[in-house]
Design an enzyme around this catalytic site. Structure first.
Site, PDB file in Angstrom:
ATOM      1  N   ASP A 115       0.915  -1.227  -0.055  1.00  0.00           N
ATOM      2  CA  ASP A 115      -0.023   0.067   0.017  1.00  0.00           C
ATOM      3  C   ASP A 115       0.917   1.469   0.203  1.00  0.00           C
ATOM      4  O   ASP A 115       1.985   1.254   0.304  1.00  0.00           O
ATOM      5  CB  ASP A 115      -0.904  -0.030   1.207  1.00  0.00           C
ATOM      6  CG  ASP A 115      -1.923  -1.047   1.039  1.00  0.00           C
ATOM      7  OD1 ASP A 115      -2.379  -1.631   0.197  1.00  0.00           O
ATOM      8  OD2 ASP A 115      -2.204  -1.562   2.276  1.00  0.00           O
ATOM      9  N   LYS A 116       0.090   2.388  -0.483  1.00  0.00           N
ATOM     10  CA  LYS A 116       0.739   3.517  -0.546  1.00  0.00           C
ATOM     11  C   LYS A 116       1.595   4.009   0.944  1.00  0.00           C
ATOM     12  O   LYS A 116       2.845   4.526   0.649  1.00  0.00           O
ATOM     13  CB  LYS A 116      -0.221   4.660  -0.922  1.00  0.00           C
ATOM     14  CG  LYS A 116       0.591   6.015  -0.863  1.00  0.00           C
ATOM     15  CD  LYS A 116      -0.646   7.102  -1.257  1.00  0.00           C
ATOM     16  CE  LYS A 116      -0.078   8.647  -1.243  1.00  0.00           C
ATOM     17  NZ  LYS A 116      -1.178   9.642  -1.473  1.00  0.00           N
TER      18      LYS A 116
END
Length: 321
Positions: free
Chosen positions: A139-140
């Protein structure tokens, strides 16, 4: 964006009687069996100048001609000179340590500044590899190790290892609540039935298994290590929230903050942690070229170290009071 592939070979004696798709997968290991099957069905594979079906048997001496179209990356993906923390690189694979805040793939609202943009600048040949060589993602706001395939052979190998669940992926996380022992969460994951941007435990989801063990306990939190068997979207975040120990700082699955009775400084450290406290620290697999087992480990980033230090300090204050 596409390019034309031209391949030729002769069926050797040892492959006589094998299905066409299986034989091609052995003869052309740079391409997945799925891709080769698509070419067969599209009439782009000729056996002695005739079209065959994927299940048709091949025989020694038959001539294989492939003239096919290979789709490569979206030509809107642009190379950008962005910093990459490269842990290891050779002709086949690249291992990097992704910082928090970097999106992996370009998408709606994120056409620039992504990991793909940086990779295409570092290694322009990745434009010819599916998804610029990225075979899994984090994830970011999650930090840590990612593997990138630099060749089609490496891409097929790493995808296969992920599907067979033989890739070693270990994470560190800080969760709310005090875990008394490690355990396993075996709960299928799928899209949330209302909010499609979220994932949830659901009977109709795909199998998902997360193993966790305790590294250190604090007054109202636990530092844990997680090992993935599967790699579903948001897997650790959803699984830990499911057992009511959500990750500190998780803006989607975090819920109410744990921390009754924390010192003021510790409370500020916890509430001020603005991303999920999750780090992909260990990655290992069978090298696509050598077949050797290789692995890498990177320490947790500074912000997580500071969070853990604040929790440790709070424990010290509690014990001395």
């Amino acid at each position: 964006m596409s390019e034309t592939i031209k391949l030729h070979c002769e069926i050797p004696d040892e492959l006589t009687g094998m299905r066409l798709d299986q034989a091609l997968a052995q003869l052309f290991p740079d391409y997945s069996r799925g891709q080769l099957t698509k070419w067969i069905k599209a009439g782009e594979v000729m056996v002695d100048n005739t079209q065959r079906r994927p299940r048709d048997k091949v025989h020694s001496g038959e001539q294989i001609q492939i003239r096919a179209t290979l789709q490569v990356q979206d030509d809107h993906w642009q190379a950008e000179a962005l910093h990459l923390d490269i842990v290891y690189e050779d002709e086949e694979v690249l291992i990097l340590n992704k910082p928090a805040g970097m999106v992996v793939h370009p998408g709606a609202g994120n056409h620039q500044g992504t990991l793909v943009n940086a990779l295409l600048n570092h290694a322009p040949s990745l434009i010819h590899i599916p998804r610029a060589g990225i075979v899994h993602r984090i994830d970011k706001q999650t930090t840590g190790l990612l593997m990138v395939a630099k060749t089609l052979r490496a891409h097929n190998s790493l995808i296969g290892q992920l599907q067979e669940r033989t890739v070693l992926r270990e994470y560190q996380a800080v969760v709310g609540g005090v875990l008394t022992a490690g355990g396993t969460v075996d709960a299928p994951l799928g899209r949330h039935h209302i909010d499609r941007k979220r994932m949830a435990v659901t009977d109709s989801g795909k199998p998902a298994v997360t193993h966790y063990r305790v590294i250190e306990r604090f007054r109202a939190h636990t530092h844990i290590r997680c090992k993935l068997e599967t790699g579903r979207t948001h897997q650790i975040r959803v699984h830990m929230a499911y057992i009511r120990h959500p990750l500190v700082g998780d803006p989607v699955y975090g819920g109410r903050m744990h921390g009754k009775g924390l010192s003021e400084a510790c409370r500020e450290a916890v509430t001020g942690f603005r991303r999920q406290a999750l780090h992909a620290g260990v990655l290992g697999f069978e090298h696509p070229a050598s077949g050797e087992l290789v692995s890498w480990e990177v320490p947790i980033p500074d912000d997580m170290q500071q969070l853990i230090h604040a929790l440790q300090t709070d424990m010290t204050i509690t014990e001395s009071s």
